[in-house]
Structure formats: structure tokens, C-alpha cells
Design an enzyme around this catalytic site. Structure first.
Site, mmCIF file in Angstrom:
data_model
loop_
_atom_site.group_PDB
_atom_site.id
_atom_site.type_symbol
_atom_site.label_atom_id
_atom_site.label_comp_id
_atom_site.label_asym_id
_atom_site.label_seq_id
_atom_site.Cartn_x
_atom_site.Cartn_y
_atom_site.Cartn_z
ATOM 1 N N THR A 1 1.409 -4.561 4.112
ATOM 2 C CA THR A 1 1.190 -4.834 5.538
ATOM 3 C C THR A 1 0.518 -6.374 5.914
ATOM 4 O OG1 THR A 1 -0.941 -4.027 5.836
ATOM 5 C CG2 THR A 1 1.131 -2.671 6.464
ATOM 6 N N ASP A 2 -0.183 -6.847 4.903
ATOM 7 C CA ASP A 2 -0.834 -8.094 4.963
ATOM 8 C C ASP A 2 -0.106 -9.180 5.485
ATOM 9 O OD1 ASP A 2 -3.314 -7.521 2.048
ATOM 10 O OD2 ASP A 2 -2.782 -6.526 4.157
ATOM 11 N N THR B 1 0.939 -1.240 -0.171
ATOM 12 C CA THR B 1 -0.099 -0.187 0.023
ATOM 13 C C THR B 1 0.716 1.361 -0.049
ATOM 14 O OG1 THR B 1 -1.970 -1.119 0.882
ATOM 15 C CG2 THR B 1 -1.731 1.179 1.442
ATOM 16 N N SER C 1 1.404 -7.262 -0.981
ATOM 17 C CA SER C 1 2.029 -8.174 -0.208
ATOM 18 C C SER C 1 1.191 -9.744 -0.153
ATOM 19 C CB SER C 1 2.449 -7.747 1.069
ATOM 20 O OG SER C 1 1.531 -7.743 2.075
HETATM 21 N N1 ASP Z 1 -2.815 -5.237 0.548
HETATM 22 C C1 ASP Z 1 -1.856 -4.369 1.188
HETATM 23 C C2 ASP Z 1 -0.712 -5.130 0.949
HETATM 24 O O1 ASP Z 1 -0.397 -5.878 2.016
HETATM 25 C C3 ASP Z 1 -1.999 -3.546 2.544
HETATM 26 C C4 ASP Z 1 -1.127 -2.659 2.897
HETATM 27 O O2 ASP Z 1 0.195 -2.668 2.447
HETATM 28 O O3 ASP Z 1 -1.370 -1.920 3.969
HETATM 29 O O4 ASP Z 1 0.404 -5.073 0.051
#
Ligand code: ASP
Length: 348
Positions: free
Chosen positions: A114-115, A38, A81
Site C-alpha cells: 500500500t505504501d 504487506t 512496495s
Molecule cells: N510497507 C508495506 C508495502 O507497501 C505496507 C502495506 O503493503 O500495507 O509493501
């Protein structure tokens, strides 16, 4: 005399001009390895958030970063991710290791979605041996948001990566000022910037501007060399009425290891227990984890599928690692030839 005065004046002018550049040269060097997420995504039209920015643009968007450290950017991949794999984390581990091996590099920052960040950080914490600090960071609001959290998280991650207080912390996850050990980091909130916590174990520390607070020591370091090939390790969750067919299928599909998430303190139903015995008989190592996020698996219940029965049957009970981190540890341990006893040691 005149010549001497002119010479002194010229040297003074040169020194003033070269001052900032010399000062910058004295700043520590941090490598930022960008992998997407993200933090590097933008939301446009009806396509939702999509990968959009390079690591160089992310770093350029942080005012004053050049006063904290010199930054070298490595753009490894640019993916959400949710698409990450142990194979990509293997590449990431090799890339970070190569940079940290350079004497001039003080530490590293990994920008990541973050995932699956907690697992990626754990994978590098297990496979890196450098004493230099590696800080995973990301964002919960993308770069096109009204107030993206990526820039402040990168600033804090760079501050941490060069901070003397953070020496020996290994691989950490730092978002929204809080610092989590890779082993304990859990993503707990799907949309809020305060999403990573360390649960009952507690944060390692806190970063506020230039100040780094050290709250308590990192967990014991586990080191597993990066293998040439990673074995197939499957994860299956137990649930009411589960008949164990997914476990049998995983075994028949060639899984070398299995993580079974039990209910309570690590208990499964009789059918699932039957499938686990099938796996064990085929030489598949089975690690039992728990649905509750704190407390871990314990050999308490002696009924068909209870934690004590599972342990007696040859399963390994995971103490404080969740299912996803247990899977990565089991994968690396099997790849490094760990036998049952060694596996018990790793998971206790
Ligand atoms: N879907 C995103 C990821 O994991 C969520 C994030 O980065 O906050 O790449």
C-alpha cells in the site's frame, strides 16, 4: 427399452457429476498479478514483516473465491512496495496488458504494497489501453495478523474485476470495500485498514459482498504509451529557508524533469525560484505541485517565487495531481516527446 432406460440413467449421472465443473467453466476468468506487500508478508521473530507468500497462497486463503471467478495467478515480484520503481511498474504494465489482451480474460487484480500503491495504480492507468477493469488491492494487516484484511480485499477486488458495473472504470484501488480511481487514490493512514480515500473527488463506488455500487464516473482517461526508456525526473519539496541547492544538484545530475512541491497554492521562496530559473534555462521542464493535498497549484501570487511568477517563468502548474503522481505523469510525457504546451494540457 431396458437399454434406453440405462442410457438415460447414465446420461443423468454424467450430467450431475459434470454439473459443477460445467458451471465453473462458465465463471469469468480473472488474472491476479502478485507483486508483494504487506498482504503477502508475515511477521516472525524480531525481523519484522517480511515477504513470505506467493500469489497462489494469497488466492488459496480466500474461501469461496472459486464461486466468483476462475483465477489465474502470475507471480511477478515479491517485494515491499517501498522498494517499487517505475522500471518494475513498466514490467507490471506489460504483464497486465498481455493478460488483458486475451479474449478469455475478464479483468485483472494486482496485489501490491500500500505504501506506493496509489502511484503504481496511476502508472498503469496512464499506460494501459484495455477497457477491462484492473483492481489494485493489498492489506494493512499482514498474513500473520490476528485478523488479516488481505483475503476480504482480494475477494472484493476479484468481484469488482468481473463486475459489469465496473466496466470502464479503468485502474482502481480497492481496500476495505471503498473503490478509488487511480488518479485520486491517496494513502492517508499509516496503520488503519481504512487508509485509501479519494479526498474531495470522492470514491468511484463501493463493494459489499456480491453488490457493487457505482457512485460516480471515473476521471477522464489519459493514455501514454510505455516508452523504451524513462527519463530522470526528480522531486524536491520547498521548505522554509530552503536555498534551492537540491534543485541545482538534480539538474547537474541529469534530471530532464523536476517536480517542485510549493507551499500554499504553489509558491516557493526567492532562492528556490532562482534555482528553478537555472533548471528552466538548462531545458529542464518544471511542474509545480502543492504541499496541501487538495486544491492544486494556481497562478495567484506575483512575488518572487509566487505561483503566477512561476507560471510566467515557464513552470507548469499541476491542478489536482500530487507530487508523486505528477512525477510519473511528467516522466511518461517527456518520454513520449511532450512539449511545454502538451505538458500544460496534461496537468490542467
Ligand atoms: N510497507 C508495506 C508495502 O507497501 C505496507 C502495506 O503493503 O500495507 O509493501
Amino acid at each position: 427399452m431396458l437399454k434406453k432406460t440405462c442410457l438415460i440413467l447414465c446420461l443423468a449421472v454424467l450430467a450431475c457429476a459434470a454439473g459443477p465443473a460445467l458451471a465453473k467453466q462458465k465463471l469469468p476468468l480473472v488474472v491476479v498479478v502478485a507483486t508483494g506487500g504487506t498482504i503477502a508478508e508475515k511477521t516472525g521473530g524480531s525481523g519484522g514483516a517480511q515477504p513470505a507468500l506467493t500469489g497462489d497462497s494469497l488466492v488459496a486463503a480466500v474461501p469461496g473465491l472459486g464461486k466468483i471467478a476462475r483465477v489465474k495467478v502470475v507471480n511477478l515480484v515479491n517485494i515491499d512496495s517501498s522498494q517499487m520503481t517505475p522500471a518494475i511498474w513498466t514490467k507490471l504494465s506489460r504483464a497486465v496488458d498481455a493478460e488483458l489482451a486475451k479474449p478469455e480474460v475478464a479483468g485483472a487484480v494486482v496485489t501490491h504494497g500500500t505504501d506506493t500503491m496509489a502511484e503504481g495504480a496511476w502508472f498503469l492507468d496512464l499506460t494501459l489501453t484495455s477497457p477491462k477493469t484492473v483492481v489494485f488491492t493489498g492489506a494493512m494487516r499482514d498474513a500473520s495478523d490476528l485478523s488479516p484484511d488481505g483475503p476480504v480485499n482480494i475477494r472484493d477486488a476479484v468481484t469488482l474485476a468481473v463486475s459489469p458495473q465496473a466496466k470502464g472504470w479503468g485502474v482502481v484501488v480497492c481496500l476495505n470495500y471503498y473503490v478509488n480511481a487511480a488518479r485520486w487514490a491517496i494513502k492517508t493512514q499509516t496503520t488503519n485498514v481504512q487508509t485509501f480515500t479519494s479526498g474531495q473527488k470522492g470514491y468511484l463506488g463501493y463493494v459489499l459482498g456480491k453488490v457493487v455500487e457505482h457512485w460516480h464516473p471515473r476521471p477522464p482517461k489519459l493514455a501514454l504509451p510505455l516508452p523504451a526508456k524513462l527519463p530522470k525526473v526528480t522531486f524536491v519539496a520547498d521548505y522554509s529557508g530552503s536555498d534551492g541547492s537540491l534543485i541545482r544538484c538534480a539538474v547537474d545530475q541529469g534530471a530532464k524533469g523536476l517536480v517542485v512541491e510549493g507551499v500554499g497554492s504553489g509558491n516557493v521562496n526567492a532562492e528556490v525560484f532562482g534555482a528553478i530559473k537555472y533548471a528552466l534555462k538548462k531545458g529542464v521542464e518544471v511542474v509545480i505541485t502543492t504541499r496541501p493535498i487538495y486544491g492544486g497549484a494556481w497562478p495567484i501570487y506575483g512575488d518572487q517565487g509566487g505561483g503566477l511568477t512561476l507560471k510566467k517563468a515557464g513552470c507548469i502548474l499541476s491542478r489536482d495531481l500530487n507530487s508523486f503522481k505528477s512525477r510519473l505523469l511528467l516522466m511518461l510525457a517527456l518520454a513520449n516527446g511532450a512539449d511545454r504546451q502538451r505538458l500544460v494540457e496534461y496537468f490542467k
